[in-house]
Motif scaffolding. Sequence first.
Motif, PDB file in Angstrom:
ATOM      1  N   ILE A 138       0.827  -1.203   0.000  1.00 23.96           N
ATOM      2  CA  ILE A 138       0.000   0.000   0.000  1.00 23.96           C
ATOM      3  C   ILE A 138       0.865   1.258   0.000  1.00 23.96           C
ATOM      4  O   ILE A 138       0.686   2.145  -0.819  1.00 23.96           O
ATOM      5  CB  ILE A 138      -0.942   0.027   1.226  1.00 23.96           C
ATOM      6  CG1 ILE A 138      -1.761  -1.260   1.310  1.00 23.96           C
ATOM      7  CG2 ILE A 138      -1.863   1.247   1.183  1.00 23.96           C
ATOM      8  CD1 ILE A 138      -2.468  -1.458   2.633  1.00 23.96           C
ATOM      9  N   PHE A 139       1.843   1.334   0.929  1.00 23.52           N
ATOM     10  CA  PHE A 139       2.627   2.567   1.040  1.00 23.52           C
ATOM     11  C   PHE A 139       4.030   2.384   1.611  1.00 23.52           C
ATOM     12  O   PHE A 139       4.862   3.254   1.454  1.00 23.52           O
ATOM     13  CB  PHE A 139       1.884   3.598   1.909  1.00 23.52           C
ATOM     14  CG  PHE A 139       1.759   3.189   3.355  1.00 23.52           C
ATOM     15  CD1 PHE A 139       2.738   3.506   4.273  1.00 23.52           C
ATOM     16  CD2 PHE A 139       0.650   2.487   3.792  1.00 23.52           C
ATOM     17  CE1 PHE A 139       2.619   3.122   5.603  1.00 23.52           C
ATOM     18  CE2 PHE A 139       0.511   2.105   5.107  1.00 23.52           C
ATOM     19  CZ  PHE A 139       1.507   2.424   6.017  1.00 23.52           C
ATOM     20  N   PHE A 140       4.330   1.307   2.293  1.00 21.23           N
ATOM     21  CA  PHE A 140       5.593   1.144   3.016  1.00 21.23           C
ATOM     22  C   PHE A 140       6.751   0.972   2.041  1.00 21.23           C
ATOM     23  O   PHE A 140       6.685   0.148   1.128  1.00 21.23           O
ATOM     24  CB  PHE A 140       5.479  -0.061   3.947  1.00 21.23           C
ATOM     25  CG  PHE A 140       6.534  -0.138   5.005  1.00 21.23           C
ATOM     26  CD1 PHE A 140       6.726   0.892   5.893  1.00 21.23           C
ATOM     27  CD2 PHE A 140       7.315  -1.275   5.131  1.00 21.23           C
ATOM     28  CE1 PHE A 140       7.682   0.803   6.893  1.00 21.23           C
ATOM     29  CE2 PHE A 140       8.259  -1.375   6.123  1.00 21.23           C
ATOM     30  CZ  PHE A 140       8.450  -0.341   7.010  1.00 21.23           C
ATOM     31  N   PRO A 141       7.870   1.724   2.220  1.00 18.78           N
ATOM     32  CA  PRO A 141       8.956   1.680   1.236  1.00 18.78           C
ATOM     33  C   PRO A 141       9.898   0.479   1.352  1.00 18.78           C
ATOM     34  O   PRO A 141      10.638   0.198   0.429  1.00 18.78           O
ATOM     35  CB  PRO A 141       9.715   2.983   1.507  1.00 18.78           C
ATOM     36  CG  PRO A 141       9.464   3.265   2.947  1.00 18.78           C
ATOM     37  CD  PRO A 141       8.071   2.763   3.225  1.00 18.78           C
ATOM     38  N   VAL A 142       9.895  -0.240   2.487  1.00 19.90           N
ATOM     39  CA  VAL A 142      10.832  -1.342   2.681  1.00 19.90           C
ATOM     40  C   VAL A 142      10.219  -2.630   2.128  1.00 19.90           C
ATOM     41  O   VAL A 142       9.110  -3.004   2.504  1.00 19.90           O
ATOM     42  CB  VAL A 142      11.189  -1.509   4.174  1.00 19.90           C
ATOM     43  CG1 VAL A 142      12.111  -2.698   4.384  1.00 19.90           C
ATOM     44  CG2 VAL A 142      11.821  -0.239   4.713  1.00 19.90           C
ATOM     45  N   PRO A 143      10.941  -3.335   1.230  1.00 24.80           N
ATOM     46  CA  PRO A 143      10.380  -4.552   0.645  1.00 24.80           C
ATOM     47  C   PRO A 143      10.201  -5.676   1.667  1.00 24.80           C
ATOM     48  O   PRO A 143      10.975  -5.806   2.607  1.00 24.80           O
ATOM     49  CB  PRO A 143      11.391  -4.951  -0.429  1.00 24.80           C
ATOM     50  CG  PRO A 143      12.564  -4.092  -0.252  1.00 24.80           C
ATOM     51  CD  PRO A 143      12.243  -3.004   0.704  1.00 24.80           C
ATOM     52  N   THR A 144       9.206  -6.490   1.454  1.00 20.01           N
ATOM     53  CA  THR A 144       8.893  -7.639   2.308  1.00 20.01           C
ATOM     54  C   THR A 144      10.079  -8.590   2.422  1.00 20.01           C
ATOM     55  O   THR A 144      10.296  -9.200   3.469  1.00 20.01           O
ATOM     56  CB  THR A 144       7.669  -8.382   1.736  1.00 20.01           C
ATOM     57  OG1 THR A 144       6.574  -7.476   1.706  1.00 20.01           O
ATOM     58  CG2 THR A 144       7.310  -9.595   2.544  1.00 20.01           C
ATOM     59  N   ASP A 145      10.868  -8.701   1.369  1.00 24.93           N
ATOM     60  CA  ASP A 145      11.997  -9.637   1.340  1.00 24.93           C
ATOM     61  C   ASP A 145      12.964  -9.416   2.498  1.00 24.93           C
ATOM     62  O   ASP A 145      13.606 -10.360   2.970  1.00 24.93           O
ATOM     63  CB  ASP A 145      12.763  -9.484   0.022  1.00 24.93           C
ATOM     64  CG  ASP A 145      11.856  -9.431  -1.179  1.00 24.93           C
ATOM     65  OD1 ASP A 145      11.924 -10.323  -2.016  1.00 24.93           O
ATOM     66  OD2 ASP A 145      11.064  -8.472  -1.281  1.00 24.93           O
ATOM     67  N   VAL A 146      13.083  -8.173   2.963  1.00 24.74           N
ATOM     68  CA  VAL A 146      14.001  -7.850   4.060  1.00 24.74           C
ATOM     69  C   VAL A 146      13.569  -8.546   5.345  1.00 24.74           C
ATOM     70  O   VAL A 146      14.407  -8.904   6.172  1.00 24.74           O
ATOM     71  CB  VAL A 146      14.094  -6.316   4.255  1.00 24.74           C
ATOM     72  CG1 VAL A 146      14.874  -5.946   5.490  1.00 24.74           C
ATOM     73  CG2 VAL A 146      14.716  -5.668   3.030  1.00 24.74           C
ATOM     74  N   MET A 147      12.296  -8.790   5.512  1.00 21.44           N
ATOM     75  CA  MET A 147      11.776  -9.516   6.676  1.00 21.44           C
ATOM     76  C   MET A 147      11.698 -11.011   6.384  1.00 21.44           C
ATOM     77  O   MET A 147      11.992 -11.836   7.237  1.00 21.44           O
ATOM     78  CB  MET A 147      10.391  -8.971   7.041  1.00 21.44           C
ATOM     79  CG  MET A 147       9.800  -9.544   8.279  1.00 21.44           C
ATOM     80  SD  MET A 147      10.453  -8.675   9.694  1.00 21.44           S
ATOM     81  CE  MET A 147       9.802  -9.683  11.002  1.00 21.44           C
ATOM     82  N   LEU A 148      11.319 -11.356   5.167  1.00 22.52           N
ATOM     83  CA  LEU A 148      11.130 -12.758   4.785  1.00 22.52           C
ATOM     84  C   LEU A 148      12.439 -13.548   4.804  1.00 22.52           C
ATOM     85  O   LEU A 148      12.474 -14.677   5.318  1.00 22.52           O
ATOM     86  CB  LEU A 148      10.488 -12.825   3.395  1.00 22.52           C
ATOM     87  CG  LEU A 148      10.269 -14.203   2.783  1.00 22.52           C
ATOM     88  CD1 LEU A 148       9.343 -15.045   3.655  1.00 22.52           C
ATOM     89  CD2 LEU A 148       9.704 -14.067   1.368  1.00 22.52           C
ATOM     90  N   ALA A 149      13.500 -12.994   4.267  1.00 21.66           N
ATOM     91  CA  ALA A 149      14.776 -13.719   4.168  1.00 21.66           C
ATOM     92  C   ALA A 149      15.309 -14.158   5.533  1.00 21.66           C
ATOM     93  O   ALA A 149      15.607 -15.346   5.719  1.00 21.66           O
ATOM     94  CB  ALA A 149      15.807 -12.879   3.413  1.00 21.66           C
ATOM     95  N   PRO A 150      15.428 -13.270   6.525  1.00 24.08           N
ATOM     96  CA  PRO A 150      15.930 -13.740   7.811  1.00 24.08           C
ATOM     97  C   PRO A 150      14.982 -14.714   8.514  1.00 24.08           C
ATOM     98  O   PRO A 150      15.425 -15.586   9.258  1.00 24.08           O
ATOM     99  CB  PRO A 150      16.124 -12.475   8.643  1.00 24.08           C
ATOM    100  CG  PRO A 150      15.518 -11.371   7.895  1.00 24.08           C
ATOM    101  CD  PRO A 150      15.295 -11.824   6.491  1.00 24.08           C
ATOM    102  N   MET A 151      13.690 -14.601   8.250  1.00 28.42           N
ATOM    103  CA  MET A 151      12.747 -15.543   8.861  1.00 28.42           C
ATOM    104  C   MET A 151      12.919 -16.937   8.259  1.00 28.42           C
ATOM    105  O   MET A 151      12.867 -17.942   8.970  1.00 28.42           O
ATOM    106  CB  MET A 151      11.316 -15.054   8.692  1.00 28.42           C
ATOM    107  CG  MET A 151      10.992 -13.890   9.595  1.00 28.42           C
ATOM    108  SD  MET A 151       9.279 -13.368   9.461  1.00 28.42           S
ATOM    109  CE  MET A 151       8.458 -14.779  10.199  1.00 28.42           C
ATOM    110  N   ALA A 152      13.122 -17.017   6.942  1.00 26.74           N
ATOM    111  CA  ALA A 152      13.356 -18.308   6.298  1.00 26.74           C
ATOM    112  C   ALA A 152      14.684 -18.896   6.761  1.00 26.74           C
ATOM    113  O   ALA A 152      14.816 -20.113   6.882  1.00 26.74           O
ATOM    114  CB  ALA A 152      13.328 -18.154   4.783  1.00 26.74           C
ATOM    115  N   LEU A 153      15.641 -18.042   7.039  1.00 20.96           N
ATOM    116  CA  LEU A 153      16.934 -18.496   7.551  1.00 20.96           C
ATOM    117  C   LEU A 153      16.794 -19.026   8.978  1.00 20.96           C
ATOM    118  O   LEU A 153      17.355 -20.061   9.322  1.00 20.96           O
ATOM    119  CB  LEU A 153      17.944 -17.349   7.512  1.00 20.96           C
ATOM    120  CG  LEU A 153      19.361 -17.677   7.915  1.00 20.96           C
ATOM    121  CD1 LEU A 153      19.969 -18.683   6.942  1.00 20.96           C
ATOM    122  CD2 LEU A 153      20.199 -16.413   7.944  1.00 20.96           C
TER     123      LEU A 153
END
Length: 194
Positions: free
Chosen positions: A33-48
């Motif tokens: 909707i509006f947030f500038p930080v991509p989801t991948d920044v949260m997803l990658a460390p969680m998958a790790l």
Amino acid sequence: MKLFGPLYDRCRVLAAHRHAPWYLGFVSTIESIFFPVPTDVMLAPMALANPKAWWRLGLLATLTSVLGGVIGYGLGYFAIEAVMPWIVRVGYDDTYARVQELFSQYGVWIMFVAAFTPIPFKVFTVAGGAAAMPLLPFVLASLVGRGIRFFLVAWVVAWGGPKVEPVFRRYIEIVGWVIAVLILGAIVWLNMRG
């Protein structure tokens, strides 16, 4: 300027938190909707942090991102006049106009490309609603594009595991700035097409 490294480190801390899936869902929704930080920044460390759950994390990121996309679509469809001052204030007005042109030229395909690539998906969700793109193709294109992207990120990080993490952390600043430049390049390209 170190920006992405500290952000990645903070996301790694959040990824280990017991409410991490809620954080991922929230970030993924508002990023569409509006947030500038991509989801991948949260997803990658969680998958790790939890490699066996990579597919659940990819699914959560996908579904909540599409939910955010539908909210963005609704804003464009029902309230573009109210949203337009924000679009102008953040400097997306020219991009928004170009995106409208792309919707008229390419329809659902542009939505798929926006969902998969690092170009600003949020602009496309609002523009899709404002252009009155049919909702079902909008949702399907978003679901497929976001799904491929987030499942791929989660799988690669889970597959690579701890051996890739130091390499990933070492290059996160470069990767982050490359993505930022790609987004800027996409915006410039969209502006030049007009």
